[in-house]
Each structure stands twice: as structure tokens, then as C-alpha cells.
Design a protein around this motif. Sequence first.
Motif, PDB file in Angstrom:
ATOM      1  N   TYR A 157      27.838  46.003  29.188  1.00 50.12           N
ATOM      2  CA  TYR A 157      26.493  45.450  29.326  1.00 50.12           C
ATOM      3  C   TYR A 157      26.542  44.155  30.126  1.00 50.12           C
ATOM      4  O   TYR A 157      27.405  43.302  29.898  1.00 50.12           O
ATOM      5  CB  TYR A 157      25.874  45.174  27.951  1.00 50.12           C
ATOM      6  N   ASP A 158      25.629  44.073  31.073  1.00 52.08           N
ATOM      7  CA  ASP A 158      25.436  42.833  31.809  1.00 52.08           C
ATOM      8  C   ASP A 158      24.161  42.171  31.307  1.00 52.08           C
ATOM      9  O   ASP A 158      23.160  42.844  31.029  1.00 52.08           O
ATOM     10  CB  ASP A 158      25.302  43.091  33.313  1.00 52.08           C
TER      11      ASP A 158
ATOM     12  N   LEU B  63      37.099  40.971  35.538  1.00 54.06           N
ATOM     13  CA  LEU B  63      36.596  39.683  36.023  1.00 54.06           C
ATOM     14  C   LEU B  63      36.295  39.732  37.513  1.00 54.06           C
ATOM     15  O   LEU B  63      35.356  39.085  37.980  1.00 54.06           O
ATOM     16  CB  LEU B  63      37.614  38.579  35.739  1.00 54.06           C
ATOM     17  N   GLU B  64      37.074  40.491  38.255  1.00 54.58           N
ATOM     18  CA  GLU B  64      36.804  40.656  39.679  1.00 54.58           C
ATOM     19  C   GLU B  64      35.442  41.313  39.884  1.00 54.58           C
ATOM     20  O   GLU B  64      34.700  40.952  40.807  1.00 54.58           O
ATOM     21  CB  GLU B  64      37.906  41.477  40.326  1.00 54.58           C
ATOM     22  N   ARG B  65      35.128  42.281  39.040  1.00 57.07           N
ATOM     23  CA  ARG B  65      33.822  42.933  39.119  1.00 57.07           C
ATOM     24  C   ARG B  65      32.702  41.930  38.853  1.00 57.07           C
ATOM     25  O   ARG B  65      31.708  41.871  39.579  1.00 57.07           O
ATOM     26  CB  ARG B  65      33.753  44.065  38.102  1.00 57.07           C
ATOM     27  N   LEU B  66      32.880  41.091  37.814  1.00 65.51           N
ATOM     28  CA  LEU B  66      31.875  40.080  37.490  1.00 65.51           C
ATOM     29  C   LEU B  66      31.725  39.085  38.632  1.00 65.51           C
ATOM     30  O   LEU B  66      30.595  38.737  39.017  1.00 65.51           O
ATOM     31  CB  LEU B  66      32.272  39.353  36.204  1.00 65.51           C
ATOM     32  N   HIS B  67      32.829  38.661  39.197  1.00 62.67           N
ATOM     33  CA  HIS B  67      32.778  37.690  40.289  1.00 62.67           C
ATOM     34  C   HIS B  67      32.095  38.282  41.520  1.00 62.67           C
ATOM     35  O   HIS B  67      31.334  37.585  42.213  1.00 62.67           O
ATOM     36  CB  HIS B  67      34.202  37.232  40.631  1.00 62.67           C
ATOM     37  N   LEU B  68      32.338  39.552  41.803  1.00 63.19           N
ATOM     38  CA  LEU B  68      31.696  40.212  42.937  1.00 63.19           C
ATOM     39  C   LEU B  68      30.185  40.289  42.734  1.00 63.19           C
ATOM     40  O   LEU B  68      29.412  40.035  43.675  1.00 63.19           O
ATOM     41  CB  LEU B  68      32.281  41.611  43.126  1.00 63.19           C
TER      42      LEU B  68
ATOM     43  N   PHE C 182      32.170  36.031  30.574  1.00 62.56           N
ATOM     44  CA  PHE C 182      32.645  37.339  30.125  1.00 62.56           C
ATOM     45  C   PHE C 182      32.926  37.251  28.631  1.00 62.56           C
ATOM     46  O   PHE C 182      33.717  36.426  28.181  1.00 62.56           O
ATOM     47  CB  PHE C 182      33.908  37.756  30.870  1.00 62.56           C
ATOM     48  N   VAL C 183      32.261  38.119  27.868  1.00 66.94           N
ATOM     49  CA  VAL C 183      32.378  38.113  26.412  1.00 66.94           C
ATOM     50  C   VAL C 183      32.950  39.439  25.958  1.00 66.94           C
ATOM     51  O   VAL C 183      32.479  40.507  26.368  1.00 66.94           O
ATOM     52  CB  VAL C 183      31.006  37.888  25.738  1.00 66.94           C
ATOM     53  N   THR C 184      33.960  39.381  25.113  1.00 58.82           N
ATOM     54  CA  THR C 184      34.566  40.602  24.593  1.00 58.82           C
ATOM     55  C   THR C 184      35.130  40.343  23.214  1.00 58.82           C
ATOM     56  O   THR C 184      35.346  39.189  22.817  1.00 58.82           O
ATOM     57  CB  THR C 184      35.687  41.105  25.524  1.00 58.82           C
TER      58      THR C 184
END
Length: 214
Positions: free
Chosen positions: A131-132, A160-165, A177-179
Motif C-alpha cells: 500500500y502506498d 526502497l528503490e521503487r519508493l525513491h523512483l 517506508f513502514v513494515t
Amino acid sequence: MSTNSLKSSRQQMMFFFYCSLLLSIFFLIQIRYTLSLDLAEWTASQYTLLFLLLSFVVICFLKYQCYSRDLKRDSQCIDLAEKKLTQKKNALYQQVSSMNPSDFGELVADLFRIKGFKRIFLTPRMNEQFYDIEMYLEDQKVLVSCLLNANTHEIPQSYLERLHLMMRNQQIDQGVFVTLSPFDADCYTFAKDKPIFLIDGEQLIETLIESSDW
């Protein structure tokens, strides 16, 4: 009593101990050079000195007893509180890990609402396992990726690369990023020079306990 308070009490006890030791040495020196072995030669001042020494020893003994009793009681209270907190964290971890991804996303969103974020929107990704969350703090837009991954596998850097992109594509200055899982070492290296904050399972559980009525 907190751990810091207990540490402070122990320091006070050590300070009292050393002060008592110095005064005891002083009394012993005075006795060595002022008291005669023949009691018949003793004066009133010498009896007074001996009385003060004995009184001092008794007071020190009683004070040490009080310190020892208080420290033992406080240590037991802290141990009990830490045990209860650990049990609470474990129970909360099990409760959160049993959630479905949608409920976990809502939980993370509620947590940020408590922190003062506004206009929070959830968007499912990756077959609703990921979820974003888009949210705002005043005029600052923040992108949060949350993944319910309640197992022993560490979160890889690729997430994290996906989030940064996504942050770059949407021109977002800050990401989180929460997990419920831990991050591998590469994640911390990757996020070190980027505006990305990592919240692992341990931090999440502690934040939930601090910020809500769990």
C-alpha cells in the motif's frame, strides 16, 4: 521509577559510600594519634570522638540498608514493568501481523493522522499486498509505502528503490517506508543520503504503543 532514575540512585549511593569512606579514614587517623590505649588517660573529648565514630558507623550502616532496600525494590519494579511491556509488544505484534494488508494500510494511515498529517489517501499496489499512502503535513507532500510482511525475511533494497523512483516521478520531497519486518543493511545505506525514513517492526510497535491506546 525509570532506568535513568535507578542509575541516578546508584550514583548517589556510590557518592555517599566514598564520602563515608573518607570520613571514616579521618576518624581512624584521629583515633590513632589522639587516643591512648589506657582508658584511664582518656579525656571527655576523646570519649566524644569515639562516640561520634560509633554513631557515624551506625548511621552509615542504616543508610546503606535503606539504599539497598530501595534499589532492590526499584529494580524489581523496573523488571516487572519491562516484562509487562515486552508481553504487550509481543501481543501487539501478533495482533498486527494477523491483519490483512488493507487493515495494515489503514493502521499506518491512522498512526500518521495521530501525528498531525492531513489529506491521507491509500492506494493498493502489487495485488493489494503493498500500500502506498499519500499525505500532507501543512503544504509538504509525503509518500509512504507500507508492506505487511510479518515474517523473518528482511526488506530488500529494491523496495526502497521503487519508493525513491515514485518520489522522483511525482516530485515528492519526502518518503517513508513502514513494515513489520526488519530492513537489511543495504536499505540503511541506500536511505542514508536520501529523504527516506525507515520504520521497521520494532519501531512501529513502539510508536503504536506511544501514540494510541493499544
